[in-house]
Design a protein around this motif. Structure first.
Motif, PDB file in Angstrom:
ATOM      1  N   THR A  99       0.844  -1.190   0.000  1.00  0.00           N
ATOM      2  CA  THR A  99       0.000   0.000   0.000  1.00  0.00           C
ATOM      3  C   THR A  99       0.881   1.241   0.000  1.00  0.00           C
ATOM      4  N   PRO A 100       0.367   2.375  -0.490  1.00  0.00           N
ATOM      5  CA  PRO A 100       1.194   3.581  -0.581  1.00  0.00           C
ATOM      6  C   PRO A 100       1.571   4.136   0.780  1.00  0.00           C
ATOM      7  N   SER A 101       2.427   5.159   0.742  1.00  0.00           N
ATOM      8  CA  SER A 101       2.758   5.876   1.958  1.00  0.00           C
ATOM      9  C   SER A 101       1.476   6.414   2.579  1.00  0.00           C
ATOM     10  N   THR A 102       1.424   6.452   3.882  1.00  0.00           N
ATOM     11  CA  THR A 102       0.215   6.936   4.541  1.00  0.00           C
ATOM     12  C   THR A 102       0.115   8.444   4.372  1.00  0.00           C
ATOM     13  N   PRO A 103      -1.118   8.997   4.490  1.00  0.00           N
ATOM     14  CA  PRO A 103      -1.267  10.452   4.384  1.00  0.00           C
ATOM     15  C   PRO A 103      -0.378  11.215   5.355  1.00  0.00           C
ATOM     16  N   ASP A 104      -0.029  10.578   6.480  1.00  0.00           N
ATOM     17  CA  ASP A 104       0.818  11.251   7.463  1.00  0.00           C
ATOM     18  C   ASP A 104       2.263  11.377   6.992  1.00  0.00           C
ATOM     19  N   THR A 105       2.682  10.532   6.047  1.00  0.00           N
ATOM     20  CA  THR A 105       4.091  10.539   5.650  1.00  0.00           C
ATOM     21  C   THR A 105       4.329  10.920   4.196  1.00  0.00           C
ATOM     22  N   GLU A 106       3.291  10.907   3.338  1.00  0.00           N
ATOM     23  CA  GLU A 106       3.552  11.105   1.922  1.00  0.00           C
ATOM     24  C   GLU A 106       4.028  12.516   1.590  1.00  0.00           C
ATOM     25  N   HIS A 107       3.815  13.450   2.501  1.00  0.00           N
ATOM     26  CA  HIS A 107       4.295  14.810   2.261  1.00  0.00           C
ATOM     27  C   HIS A 107       5.500  15.166   3.134  1.00  0.00           C
ATOM     28  N   GLU A 108       6.015  14.145   3.848  1.00  0.00           N
ATOM     29  CA  GLU A 108       7.200  14.354   4.669  1.00  0.00           C
ATOM     30  C   GLU A 108       8.453  14.220   3.805  1.00  0.00           C
ATOM     31  N   PRO A 109       9.449  15.090   3.963  1.00  0.00           N
ATOM     32  CA  PRO A 109      10.667  14.990   3.136  1.00  0.00           C
ATOM     33  C   PRO A 109      11.376  13.651   3.345  1.00  0.00           C
ATOM     34  N   LEU A 110      11.826  13.051   2.250  1.00  0.00           N
ATOM     35  CA  LEU A 110      12.641  11.852   2.323  1.00  0.00           C
ATOM     36  C   LEU A 110      14.034  12.216   2.798  1.00  0.00           C
ATOM     37  N   ARG A 111      14.752  11.254   3.350  1.00  0.00           N
ATOM     38  CA  ARG A 111      16.022  11.562   3.992  1.00  0.00           C
ATOM     39  C   ARG A 111      17.176  10.825   3.321  1.00  0.00           C
ATOM     40  N   ALA A 112      18.334  11.426   3.402  1.00  0.00           N
ATOM     41  CA  ALA A 112      19.551  10.818   2.866  1.00  0.00           C
ATOM     42  C   ALA A 112      19.895   9.569   3.660  1.00  0.00           C
ATOM     43  N   GLY A 113      20.496   8.597   2.969  1.00  0.00           N
ATOM     44  CA  GLY A 113      20.952   7.389   3.631  1.00  0.00           C
ATOM     45  C   GLY A 113      19.870   6.367   3.890  1.00  0.00           C
ATOM     46  N   GLU A 114      18.614   6.700   3.566  1.00  0.00           N
ATOM     47  CA  GLU A 114      17.518   5.769   3.793  1.00  0.00           C
ATOM     48  C   GLU A 114      17.003   5.222   2.460  1.00  0.00           C
ATOM     49  N   PRO A 115      16.691   3.918   2.402  1.00  0.00           N
ATOM     50  CA  PRO A 115      16.205   3.340   1.136  1.00  0.00           C
ATOM     51  C   PRO A 115      14.860   3.927   0.724  1.00  0.00           C
ATOM     52  N   ILE A 116      14.732   4.226  -0.561  1.00  0.00           N
ATOM     53  CA  ILE A 116      13.497   4.753  -1.135  1.00  0.00           C
ATOM     54  C   ILE A 116      13.022   3.751  -2.180  1.00  0.00           C
ATOM     55  N   VAL A 117      11.871   3.149  -1.945  1.00  0.00           N
ATOM     56  CA  VAL A 117      11.336   2.134  -2.855  1.00  0.00           C
ATOM     57  C   VAL A 117      10.349   2.792  -3.812  1.00  0.00           C
ATOM     58  N   LEU A 118      10.546   2.533  -5.116  1.00  0.00           N
ATOM     59  CA  LEU A 118       9.641   3.005  -6.162  1.00  0.00           C
ATOM     60  C   LEU A 118       9.030   1.781  -6.838  1.00  0.00           C
ATOM     61  N   GLU A 119       7.723   1.695  -6.829  1.00  0.00           N
ATOM     62  CA  GLU A 119       7.034   0.548  -7.409  1.00  0.00           C
ATOM     63  C   GLU A 119       5.945   1.045  -8.356  1.00  0.00           C
ATOM     64  N   THR A 120       5.874   0.488  -9.559  1.00  0.00           N
ATOM     65  CA  THR A 120       4.867   0.931 -10.515  1.00  0.00           C
ATOM     66  C   THR A 120       4.454  -0.219 -11.426  1.00  0.00           C
ATOM     67  N   ALA A 152       2.595  -3.499 -16.921  1.00  0.00           N
ATOM     68  CA  ALA A 152       3.996  -3.774 -16.627  1.00  0.00           C
ATOM     69  C   ALA A 152       4.118  -4.105 -15.144  1.00  0.00           C
ATOM     70  N   GLY A 153       5.351  -4.213 -14.653  1.00  0.00           N
ATOM     71  CA  GLY A 153       5.593  -4.429 -13.236  1.00  0.00           C
ATOM     72  C   GLY A 153       7.057  -4.207 -12.922  1.00  0.00           C
ATOM     73  N   LEU A 154       7.341  -3.197 -12.109  1.00  0.00           N
ATOM     74  CA  LEU A 154       8.741  -2.821 -11.877  1.00  0.00           C
ATOM     75  C   LEU A 154       8.875  -2.197 -10.493  1.00  0.00           C
ATOM     76  N   ALA A 155       9.943  -2.548  -9.793  1.00  0.00           N
ATOM     77  CA  ALA A 155      10.256  -1.918  -8.502  1.00  0.00           C
ATOM     78  C   ALA A 155      11.760  -1.767  -8.381  1.00  0.00           C
ATOM     79  N   ARG A 156      12.166  -0.621  -7.874  1.00  0.00           N
ATOM     80  CA  ARG A 156      13.574  -0.340  -7.613  1.00  0.00           C
ATOM     81  C   ARG A 156      13.710   0.324  -6.256  1.00  0.00           C
ATOM     82  N   THR A 157      14.858   0.117  -5.625  1.00  0.00           N
ATOM     83  CA  THR A 157      15.184   0.779  -4.362  1.00  0.00           C
ATOM     84  C   THR A 157      16.402   1.653  -4.594  1.00  0.00           C
ATOM     85  N   LEU A 158      16.289   2.932  -4.243  1.00  0.00           N
ATOM     86  CA  LEU A 158      17.370   3.895  -4.430  1.00  0.00           C
ATOM     87  C   LEU A 158      17.736   4.516  -3.089  1.00  0.00           C
TER      88      LEU A 158
END
Length: 385
Positions: free
Chosen positions: A217-238, A248-254
Motif C-alpha cells: 500500500t502507498p505511503s500513509t497520508p501522514d508521511t507522503e508529504h514528509e521529506p525523504l532523507r539521505a541514507g535511507e532506502p526509497i522504494v519506487l514501485e509501478t 507492466a511491473g517494476l520496482a527499484r530501491t534507491l
C-alpha cells in the motif's frame, strides 16, 4: 508473418484469436462440451481478452458506455450479444441462439459467470460446468502480447529513471532531500514517475507507490508529504497500463548518499536471486511456490537468517497487473510473463525491494528479463544505464 513462422525469441508466432480458439477447442473436445460461454462487462479482463480475439487484437473499447457482453465459442464460430444492441439481456439472447444451434448439452463457463446469465443458459436447456480455460489461455502470451507488455515496461522504466534523475540532483539539508529548493517527498516522487509514464504513452492506473508497506500500500497520508532523507532506502514501485490494456511491473530501491550497511548486503542477495530464478526457469518448468522459494533461498544465502524478514513473490502479468500463474501450485509455463520480486527488511519500517518481469521461454530456450533500468542503489547509476 504467418502462424507457421517463428519470432526472434523462438516462440511460434500466433494471434490472440488463434491461440484462444485452439485452447478452447481442445477443452471442448476433451470435456465433450458444446460451447464455451462468458458474460460480463468490458471491465472484465477476460471479456476484453475474448473481444480482442474477435477484433484484431485490440483490447481497447472506445465506447462511452460500459455494456454487458455475452460471448460464446462452439469450436468453429464466435457468437456475441451486447446490451448495446440487444432487446433483452445479452445472455438470454445468446442462450436462445445457442439453443437453435446445439439444442442441448453441456456449456462450459468460468466459475464466476453471473448468476442471471447461468439461469438463462439453464432455462435454454443446457447443463453448465465450470472451466478455467480463459485463465489458462491468458497465462501464455502471444508475441503481440509480449510486445505490449514490453512497451508498458518501457514506460515504467521511464518513470523510474525520471525519479532517479530527481534524486540524483537532490541536495542534503539537515538530512532531508531537496531538489530545486523544494523537499523531495513520496508524493512528489510518485507524481514524477507518473508524469514520465504518461509522456511515454502509458497510464499509471493508480499503481505507482513510494515506500510501500509489506502489503504494497502507498505511503500513509501522514508521511507522503514528509521529506525523504539521505541514507535511507526509497522504494519506487509501478505497474502502468499500456494503451492496449496490458500492464507492466517494476520496482527499484534507491539510496541517496548511502553508507552501505544492511541495505547493501540485501541488495547483493536480491540481485543474485534474480539471476538464480532466471537460470531455474531456463532449466525447467517450475511452480510459483518453487520460484518464490528459490528467490528467498538466494537472499538468505547472503547472511539473512530465518529470523530476518525476507519476502518473495512470483505471479503473472497481462491485462491485469496480477494474474495467472498466481497460486502456489500453478506452474510458470513456457510463454508466461511473470513478475518476480525480492524484498528484505533492512531497518525499522524500511525495506529493500526489487521487481522485474521475466519471460519464460520455450523448453530449452533461455528465460529473459524485459529491458529495465539498472538494479543499482545509486540514482546516478540508474541514469547511466
Amino acid at each position: 508473418m504467418t502462424d507457421a513462422e517463428l519470432s526472434a525469441d523462438g516462440f511460434e508466432s500466433e494471434t490472440v484469436g488463434s491461440h484462444l480458439e485452439s485452447t478452447v477447442r481442445d477443452t471442448l473436445e476433451r470435456r465433450d462440451a458444446g460451447a464455451f460461454v462468458h458474460v460480463g462487462t468490458r471491465d472484465d479482463a477476460s471479456i476484453r481478452y475474448c473481444r480482442s480475439a474477435l477484433e484484431g487484437g485490440s483490447t481497447v473499447d472506445r465506447a462511452a458506455a460500459g455494456p454487458t457482453f455475452a460471448i460464446a465459442f462452439d469450436g468453429d464460430e464466435w457468437l456475441v450479444d451486447s446490451s448495446r444492441d440487444a432487446a433483452t439481456h445479452p445472455a438470454k439472447a445468446l442462450a436462445t441462439r445457442l439453443a437453435e444451434r446445439l439444442e442441448s448439452g453441456t456449456i462450459l463457463t468460468p466459475a464466476r459467470v453471473p448468476h442471471d446469465a447461468a439461469l438463462y443458459l439453464e432455462q435454454a436447456g443446457f447443463d453448465l460446468a465450470s472451466t478455467d480455460v480463459l485463465e489458462r489461455a491468458r497465462a501464455r502470451k502471444t508475441d503481440a502480447e509480449r510486445d505490449r507488455i514490453a512497451d508498458a515496461q518501457a514506460a515504467a522504466s521511464a518513470g523510474i529513471r525520471r525519479a532517479a534523475s530527481l534524486l540524483a540532483s537532490a541536495v542534503i539539508d539537515d538530512g532531508r532531500l531537496l531538489a530545486d529548493g523544494k523537499p523531495v517527498t513520496p508524493s512528489r516522487l510518485r507524481t514524477t514517475v507518473d508524469e514520465a509514464i504518461v509522456s511515454a504513452g502509458s497510464f499509471p492506473a493508480g499503481n505507482t507507490v513510494v515506500n510501500p508497506d509489506p502489503g504494497h500500500t502507498p505511503s500513509t497520508p501522514d508521511t507522503e508529504h514528509e521529506p525523504l532523507r539521505a541514507g535511507e532506502p526509497i522504494v519506487l514501485e509501478t505497474a502502468p497500463r499500456g494503451p492496449d490494456g496490458y500492464h507492466a511491473g517494476l520496482a527499484r530501491t534507491l539510496v541517496v548518499d548511502g553508507d552501505g550497511g544492511s541495505e547493501r548486503r540485501a541488495h547483493v542477495g536480491a540481485t543474485q536471486s534474480f539471476r538464480s530464478a532466471a537460470a531455474m526457469l531456463t532449466a525447467d518448468t517450475e511452480s510459483v511456490t518453487a520460484v518464490e522459494a528459490d528467490l528467498e533461498a538466494e537472499v538468505r544465502a547472503f547472511g539473512f537468517g530465518e529470523g530476518d524478514d525476507v519476502r518473495t513473490r512470483a505471479f503473472g502479468v497481462g491485462l491485469e497487473p496480477c494474474e495467472r500463474p498466481l497460486e502456489g501450485g500453478e506452474t510458470v509455463e513456457p510463454g508466461s510473463v511473470v513478475r518476480l520480486e525480492s524484498a528484505v527488511r533492512v531497518g525499522d519500517g524500511a525495506w529493500l525491494r526489487i521487481a522485474d518481469l521475466l519471460v519464460k521461454a520455450e523448453d530449452g530456450e533461455r528465460a529473459t528479463y524485459l529491458e529495465a533500468p539498472s538494479r543499482s542503489l545509486e540514482p546516478s547509476a540508474v541514469l547511466e544505464d
